[in-house]
Write a protein that holds these residues in place. Structure first.
Motif, mmCIF file in Angstrom:
data_model
loop_
_atom_site.group_PDB
_atom_site.id
_atom_site.type_symbol
_atom_site.label_atom_id
_atom_site.label_comp_id
_atom_site.label_asym_id
_atom_site.label_seq_id
_atom_site.Cartn_x
_atom_site.Cartn_y
_atom_site.Cartn_z
ATOM 1 N N VAL A 1 -10.363 -14.676 56.465
ATOM 2 C CA VAL A 1 -11.432 -13.672 56.393
ATOM 3 C C VAL A 1 -10.850 -12.271 56.501
ATOM 4 C CG1 VAL A 1 -13.399 -12.714 57.659
ATOM 5 C CG2 VAL A 1 -13.298 -15.166 57.173
ATOM 6 N N VAL A 2 -9.929 -12.077 57.436
ATOM 7 C CA VAL A 2 -9.306 -10.757 57.609
ATOM 8 C C VAL A 2 -8.511 -10.371 56.370
ATOM 9 C CG1 VAL A 2 -7.544 -9.489 58.901
ATOM 10 C CG2 VAL A 2 -9.306 -10.782 60.124
ATOM 11 N N GLN A 3 -7.826 -11.313 55.759
ATOM 12 C CA GLN A 3 -7.081 -11.018 54.532
ATOM 13 C C GLN A 3 -8.020 -10.546 53.422
ATOM 14 O OE1 GLN A 3 -5.052 -14.745 53.900
ATOM 15 N NE2 GLN A 3 -3.253 -14.147 55.105
ATOM 16 N N LYS B 1 -7.582 -10.976 67.020
ATOM 17 C CA LYS B 1 -6.131 -11.171 66.943
ATOM 18 C C LYS B 1 -5.639 -11.011 65.491
ATOM 19 C CE LYS B 1 -5.632 -14.265 70.946
ATOM 20 N NZ LYS B 1 -4.594 -13.517 71.682
ATOM 21 N N ALA B 2 -6.378 -11.595 64.554
ATOM 22 C CA ALA B 2 -6.001 -11.477 63.144
ATOM 23 C C ALA B 2 -6.162 -10.044 62.651
ATOM 24 C CB ALA B 2 -6.851 -12.431 62.302
ATOM 25 N N ALA B 3 -7.220 -9.377 63.087
ATOM 26 C CA ALA B 3 -7.460 -7.993 62.658
ATOM 27 C C ALA B 3 -6.377 -7.061 63.191
ATOM 28 C CB ALA B 3 -8.832 -7.535 63.134
ATOM 29 N N ARG B 4 -5.938 -7.294 64.430
ATOM 30 C CA ARG B 4 -4.852 -6.473 64.994
ATOM 31 C C ARG B 4 -3.576 -6.625 64.150
ATOM 32 N NH1 ARG B 4 -7.683 -3.207 67.998
ATOM 33 N NH2 ARG B 4 -8.249 -3.881 70.096
ATOM 34 N N ALA B 5 -3.321 -7.823 63.692
ATOM 35 C CA ALA B 5 -2.084 -8.100 62.962
ATOM 36 C C ALA B 5 -2.116 -7.585 61.527
ATOM 37 C CB ALA B 5 -1.802 -9.602 62.971
ATOM 38 N N GLN B 6 -3.298 -7.603 60.900
ATOM 39 C CA GLN B 6 -3.345 -7.343 59.463
ATOM 40 C C GLN B 6 -4.129 -6.109 59.033
ATOM 41 O OE1 GLN B 6 -3.938 -10.945 56.969
ATOM 42 N NE2 GLN B 6 -4.181 -12.049 58.907
#
Length: 378
Positions: free
Chosen positions: A216-218, A242-247
């Motif tokens: 979803v973040v991608q 966590k995914a949003a922080r990374a990407q």
């Protein structure tokens, strides 16, 4: 005066007293507890985030009954588990009204559940006062027996988008629950973006556990948004952030119902900088009668101040105040009349405004940021 005459005079006086309106009223005065009914998700995947809300309700009720209840009558809250299922909620509500003789319903916690129950309120003429959903669709048309005490999700979305616009962030993306809640909220976000001149450049549905967060973040990141709106709640918050922080590396704004303390604790330092709307007064400082009472209740329970407990505490405290104003002899209908006749009132630092054509008493929305140690700051 002869003894027989005295006796006859006394008996006549007692008979007149027994027949007087005053003694008739005493004989007919209601006795016993005032029962309030609640159906909520005490089990299931979202139950963990609701435990503190339930405890907050308990603290408000203990405090109210200790202070005398409604003219000496205690209030009893009967809560049944629906596991977030509308069918079970309908069954529970019928039990609460028919078996437990609830004078009012309170604290339903799902948009779908509330929607399923509204026809029952009309049929049984029993009010539902205070819910844990701010879905605008439920408020679009006034219902004669449905009342809320907190701002709607639409009010919260307006605050998010307006705040982002003031700092030049008008290209937005949204992650929304793949559920009836998310499907109802996506058009609201689209509508508010259009009204306020922001552009919704990407949108993606997110499963309830958040297992699809990376994908979803991608999808959202490909549109290069300047901020992301998290229109969801429950366990998905943790993997999504966590995914949003990374990407992504852009601000994430979330609704008040997503700000559960266990989830923020699970995120740890990665929660820092998250923005949440809040429909409650700021609870971290005891600056009003309401927040001082809450702080005292939490101290007695040996619990730290947080918004989760305050959510339940304030929501039930509003209903308890309305019951008190309806008086000892309250009925379902007299409670409705009391609320509609209330007008504007300050409940110790939280203002409500009800009327015959206004069953939704507040549109207050604050905006808070998660600071060091998971504490909310303004």
């Amino acid at each position: 005066m002869p003894t027989s005459l005295q006796r006859r005079t006394c008996l006549a006086g007692l008979g007149a007293l027994a027949a007087s309106p005053w003694t008739t009223a005493l004989a007919q005065a209601p006795a016993g507890d005032i029962v309030i009914g609640q159906s909520a998700h005490l089990s299931g995947p979202l139950s963990a985030t609701f435990k503190a809300v339930v405890r907050g309700q308990e603290l408000a009720l203990e405090e109210f009954n200790r202070r005398g209840g409604v003219g000496g009558r205690k209030v009893k809250l009967v809560t049944l588990d629906d596991a977030y299922d509308p069918k079970r909620c309908v069954e529970n509500v019928n039990l609460l009204i028919e078996r437990d003789k609830a004078v009012a319903l309170f604290g339903l916690a799902s948009t779908a559940n509330v929607g399923a129950v509204l026809p029952i309120l009309t049929e049984k003429k029993v009010p539902l006062v205070g819910v844990y959903t701010g879905a605008p669709a439920l408020r679009a048309k006034q219902h004669p027996y449905f009342f809320t005490a907190m701002a709607s999700y639409r009010d919260e979305v307006v605050q998010m988008i307006r705040n982002l616009a003031t700092v030049g962030r008008t290209k937005l993306a949204v992650a929304y629950h793949a559920s009836p809640f998310g499907q109802l909220m996506l058009p609201v976000v689209e509508e508010v973006c259009k009204e306020l001149g922001s552009a919704l450049v990407a949108k993606a549905a997110l499963d309830i556990p958040g297992q699809e967060s990376v994908a979803v973040v991608q999808t959202l990141a490909a549109a290069q948004p300047q901020a992301v709106l998290f229109i969801a709640f429950g366990p998905a918050l943790v993997p999504f952030v966590k995914a949003a922080r990374a990407q992504l590396g852009v601000p994430v704004y979330a609704l008040s119902i997503a700000s559960s303390k266990p989830l923020l604790d699970a995120l740890g330092d990665e929660a820092r900088g998250l923005a949440f709307t809040q429909t409650l007064p700021y609870a971290m400082r005891a600056t009003s009668t309401l927040t001082r009472d809450y702080a005292a209740a939490m101290e007695r329970a040996r619990l730290p101040i947080d918004f989760d407990h305050f959510f339940g505490y304030l929501n039930l405290r509003v209903l308890l105040e309305l019951l008190k104003r309806a008086g000892r002899a309250l009925t379902s209908q007299s409670l409705v009349s009391t609320i509609e006749g209330l007008g504007k009132v300050d409940l110790g630092g939280y203002t409500l405004n009800f009327g015959p054509q206004n069953h939704h008493g507040s549109n207050f929305v604050d905006l808070l940021i998660v600071g060091p140690g998971g504490r909310f700051i303004r």
